[in-house]
Design an enzyme around this catalytic site. Structure first.
Site, PDB file in Angstrom:
ATOM      1  N   PHE A 128       0.860  -1.180   0.000  1.00 55.95           N
ATOM      2  CA  PHE A 128       0.000   0.000   0.000  1.00 55.95           C
ATOM      3  C   PHE A 128       0.900   1.235   0.000  1.00 55.95           C
ATOM      4  O   PHE A 128       1.841   1.312   0.794  1.00 55.95           O
ATOM      5  CB  PHE A 128      -0.884  -0.039   1.245  1.00 55.95           C
ATOM      6  CG  PHE A 128      -1.963   0.984   1.273  1.00 55.95           C
ATOM      7  CD1 PHE A 128      -3.132   0.807   0.541  1.00 55.95           C
ATOM      8  CD2 PHE A 128      -1.828   2.131   2.035  1.00 55.95           C
ATOM      9  CE1 PHE A 128      -4.140   1.752   0.568  1.00 55.95           C
ATOM     10  CE2 PHE A 128      -2.849   3.083   2.068  1.00 55.95           C
ATOM     11  CZ  PHE A 128      -3.997   2.898   1.334  1.00 55.95           C
ATOM     12  N   TYR A 158     -10.430  -0.463  11.269  1.00 51.65           N
ATOM     13  CA  TYR A 158     -11.690  -0.014  10.640  1.00 51.65           C
ATOM     14  C   TYR A 158     -12.049  -0.857   9.431  1.00 51.65           C
ATOM     15  O   TYR A 158     -13.101  -0.659   8.850  1.00 51.65           O
ATOM     16  CB  TYR A 158     -11.609   1.475  10.266  1.00 51.65           C
ATOM     17  CG  TYR A 158     -10.378   1.842   9.468  1.00 51.65           C
ATOM     18  CD1 TYR A 158     -10.305   1.590   8.111  1.00 51.65           C
ATOM     19  CD2 TYR A 158      -9.278   2.422  10.084  1.00 51.65           C
ATOM     20  CE1 TYR A 158      -9.171   1.905   7.387  1.00 51.65           C
ATOM     21  CE2 TYR A 158      -8.130   2.743   9.378  1.00 51.65           C
ATOM     22  CZ  TYR A 158      -8.083   2.479   8.021  1.00 51.65           C
ATOM     23  OH  TYR A 158      -6.948   2.776   7.313  1.00 51.65           O
ATOM     24  N   LYS A 159     -11.157  -1.775   9.022  1.00 50.62           N
ATOM     25  CA  LYS A 159     -11.463  -2.646   7.881  1.00 50.62           C
ATOM     26  C   LYS A 159     -12.233  -3.860   8.406  1.00 50.62           C
ATOM     27  O   LYS A 159     -13.374  -3.738   8.815  1.00 50.62           O
ATOM     28  CB  LYS A 159     -10.173  -2.994   7.142  1.00 50.62           C
ATOM     29  CG  LYS A 159      -9.561  -1.756   6.467  1.00 50.62           C
ATOM     30  CD  LYS A 159      -8.210  -1.982   5.841  1.00 50.62           C
ATOM     31  CE  LYS A 159      -7.719  -0.688   5.183  1.00 50.62           C
ATOM     32  NZ  LYS A 159      -6.282  -0.687   4.893  1.00 50.62           N
ATOM     33  N   ARG A 169     -12.988  -4.123  -6.857  1.00 51.32           N
ATOM     34  CA  ARG A 169     -12.591  -4.886  -5.668  1.00 51.32           C
ATOM     35  C   ARG A 169     -13.826  -5.218  -4.830  1.00 51.32           C
ATOM     36  O   ARG A 169     -14.662  -4.346  -4.571  1.00 51.32           O
ATOM     37  CB  ARG A 169     -11.607  -4.017  -4.881  1.00 51.32           C
ATOM     38  CG  ARG A 169     -10.908  -4.706  -3.758  1.00 51.32           C
ATOM     39  CD  ARG A 169      -9.814  -3.819  -3.217  1.00 51.32           C
ATOM     40  NE  ARG A 169     -10.350  -2.688  -2.455  1.00 51.32           N
ATOM     41  CZ  ARG A 169      -9.719  -2.094  -1.456  1.00 51.32           C
ATOM     42  NH1 ARG A 169      -8.514  -2.504  -1.093  1.00 51.32           N
ATOM     43  NH2 ARG A 169     -10.256  -1.079  -0.816  1.00 51.32           N
ATOM     44  N   ASP A 192       2.550  -5.987   7.891  1.00 49.80           N
ATOM     45  CA  ASP A 192       1.358  -5.154   7.902  1.00 49.80           C
ATOM     46  C   ASP A 192       0.154  -6.068   7.694  1.00 49.80           C
ATOM     47  O   ASP A 192       0.049  -6.759   6.668  1.00 49.80           O
ATOM     48  CB  ASP A 192       1.452  -4.083   6.807  1.00 49.80           C
ATOM     49  CG  ASP A 192       0.330  -3.070   6.919  1.00 49.80           C
ATOM     50  OD1 ASP A 192      -0.781  -3.454   7.345  1.00 49.80           O
ATOM     51  OD2 ASP A 192       0.557  -1.895   6.573  1.00 49.80           O
TER      52      ASP A 192
HETATM   53  C1  LIG Z   1      -5.638   0.693   4.733  1.00 51.41           C
HETATM   54  C2  LIG Z   1      -4.143   0.655   4.754  1.00 51.41           C
HETATM   55  C3  LIG Z   1      -3.400   1.729   5.293  1.00 51.41           C
HETATM   56  C4  LIG Z   1      -4.090   2.992   5.776  1.00 51.41           C
HETATM   57  O1  LIG Z   1      -3.353   3.640   6.757  1.00 51.41           O
HETATM   58  P1  LIG Z   1      -4.043   4.719   7.716  1.00 51.41           P
HETATM   59  O2  LIG Z   1      -2.908   5.434   8.313  1.00 51.41           O
HETATM   60  O3  LIG Z   1      -4.879   3.956   8.697  1.00 51.41           O
HETATM   61  O4  LIG Z   1      -4.910   5.604   6.869  1.00 51.41           O
HETATM   62  C5  LIG Z   1      -2.019   1.599   5.370  1.00 51.41           C
HETATM   63  N1  LIG Z   1      -1.402   0.472   4.925  1.00 51.41           N
HETATM   64  C6  LIG Z   1      -2.084  -0.553   4.383  1.00 51.41           C
HETATM   65  C7  LIG Z   1      -1.358  -1.771   3.921  1.00 51.41           C
HETATM   66  C8  LIG Z   1      -3.468  -0.484   4.269  1.00 51.41           C
HETATM   67  O5  LIG Z   1      -4.153  -1.482   3.711  1.00 51.41           O
END
Ligand SMILES: *Cc1c(COP(=O)(O)O)cnc(C)c1O
Length: 398
Positions: free
Chosen positions: A114, A210-211, A357, A185
């Site tokens: 990400f 939150y996911k 998705r 992660d």
């Molecule tokens: C959703 C996601 C994020 C989002 O990070 P926030 O700081 O919570 O906005 C970061 N890394 C990955 C791999 C994600 O899937």
């Protein structure tokens, strides 16, 4: 304990007429969360005022909730603490891991990660200077790219776009054999599939709530530090609540006990209250059941879409063992197709450049949802219902 998925589904607010296939991005509202947050607002904040920090246990909440997350990711008790956003937790884990491997200068990640994880690594590299660098390789090259120059691997287990799943045990073992530390992660793993952090010997892990964990928009992230590192890792974001004794107000920083040192500042008490309600639903589950049903749901969706929508190309691994709990398809008009679906009550999302998705979350997704989603998608494709100007204007969030 076998999981009663009718009971878990009944624990969520699911708006009438909506098939929600985006719980991998924002989980729905647990029914008990509204009352739990109202209680935290009215009975705790409203009546206790500042005494809530002790009386309502706000100060212990990040570690208490962390222990409940630990169960879901195969972590030892006392190794997980809540706070901040995932991007911040990535930075924190990276900074500590680099300091623990001081003769090396390379952070290894992959091009499927990400972007925020890569941006945070890049920012840290710039701050550190001194020859540090971020090396990104293709996801399938990660294992071979771990050599004696790598200080730390920063890998997201499940790819946010395709759902492709890395082999956490193999990468961790290789990293350790080469003298590197690992940061996992778990953004698309926690609550999506079984994770065995202690079992694979992970060093650090981070993830959001939150996911799949359903804490609501802005819910805090978590960080895991292996017990063997917890008294050694030095926090770069050395805020007062990670101090050994915050209320001594010493001028010098001394890291707190174990993973508590990864706390930074004041915790998001109200958002943690919502998460506590969400975790009550998780207490009704076991992860093996969740995974088995997730695989059944994703297999049924792939089979249905491939039979009914030949113009869509599967972007996710076909082997369920190599896949998280989402399914992605490619199409050059993916954005417009997704808007047409959302207009018809099937909510997934779009990831540039061409990915549709769909998240499958067994706590509330049913086989009827899959059947209906396939039928509506097939209609959108057959009749080109997506081919309208209003579906082609990109919104700020896709
Ligand atoms: C959703 C996601 C994020 C989002 O990070 P926030 O700081 O919570 O906005 C970061 N890394 C990955 C791999 C994600 O899937």
């Amino acid at each position: 304990m076998t999981t009663d998925f009718a009971a878990t589904r009944a624990a969520f607010v699911l708006p009438e007429g909506i098939i929600y296939l985006d719980g991998n991005s924002l989980g729905p509202l647990p029914k008990a969360a509204a009352a739990r947050v109202a209680e935290a607002v009215e009975a705790e904040w409203g009546q206790m005022l500042i005494t809530g920090w002790n009386k309502a246990g706000w100060m212990d909440q990040p570690a208490r909730v962390g222990d409940r997350i630990a169960r879901l990711i195969g972590a030892e008790p006392g190794t997980v603490v809540m706070g901040d956003t995932l991007s911040i937790k990535v930075y924190q884990a990276l900074a500590s891991a680099l300091e623990m491997n001081p003769t090396r200068r390379v952070i290894l990640s992959d091009t499927g990660n990400f972007p925020s994880d890569l941006y945070m690594a890049d920012g840290l590299v710039r701050t550190l200077g001194d020859g540090y660098s971020l090396r990104t390789v293709a996801p399938e090259e990660v294992l071979d790219a771990i050599d004696e120059t790598v200080a730390v691997t920063l890998i997201t287990e499940v790819d946010y776009r395709t759902g492709r799943k890395h082999d956490m045990a193999a990468i961790t073992a290789r990293a350790h054999a080469m003298g590197a530390l690992t940061i996992w992660d778990l953004a698309h793993s926690a609550g999506a599939l079984p994770v065995e952090l202690a079992g694979v010997g992970a060093d650090f892990a981070v993830g959001c709530t939150y996911k799949y964990l359903n804490s609501g928009p802005g819910g805090p992230a978590f960080i895991y530090v292996a017990p063997r590192h917890a008294e050694v890792a030095r926090p770069a974001l050395s805020g007062w609540l990670g101090h050994e004794s915050p209320f001594a107000f010493d001028l010098g920083y001394r890291p707190g006990r174990g993973v508590e040192r990864m706390r930074v500042g004041t915790p998001p008490v109200l958002q943690l209250a919502a998460l506590e309600a969400a975790l009550d639903v998780w207490d009704m589950t076991n992860m093996a059941d969740v995974r088995a049903r997730s695989i059944e749901l994703t297999e049924a969706f792939i089979k249905g879409v491939e039979a009914a929508c030949p113009a869509l190309t599967l972007a996710s691994p076909r082997d369920p063992a190599s896949r998280g709990s989402q399914v992605s398809f490619r199409h050059p008009e993916g954005y417009a197709i997704m808007q047409a679906l959302i207009a018809r009550g099937v909510i997934g999302d779009f990831r540039a450049p061409d990915i549709l998705r769909f998240g499958f979350t067994p706590l509330y997704t049913t086989f009827d949802d899959v059947t209906a989603a396939v039928r509506i998608l097939a209609e959108v494709m057959d009749k080109s219902l997506w081919d309208r100007p209003e579906y082609k204007t990109k919104a700020r969030v896709t």
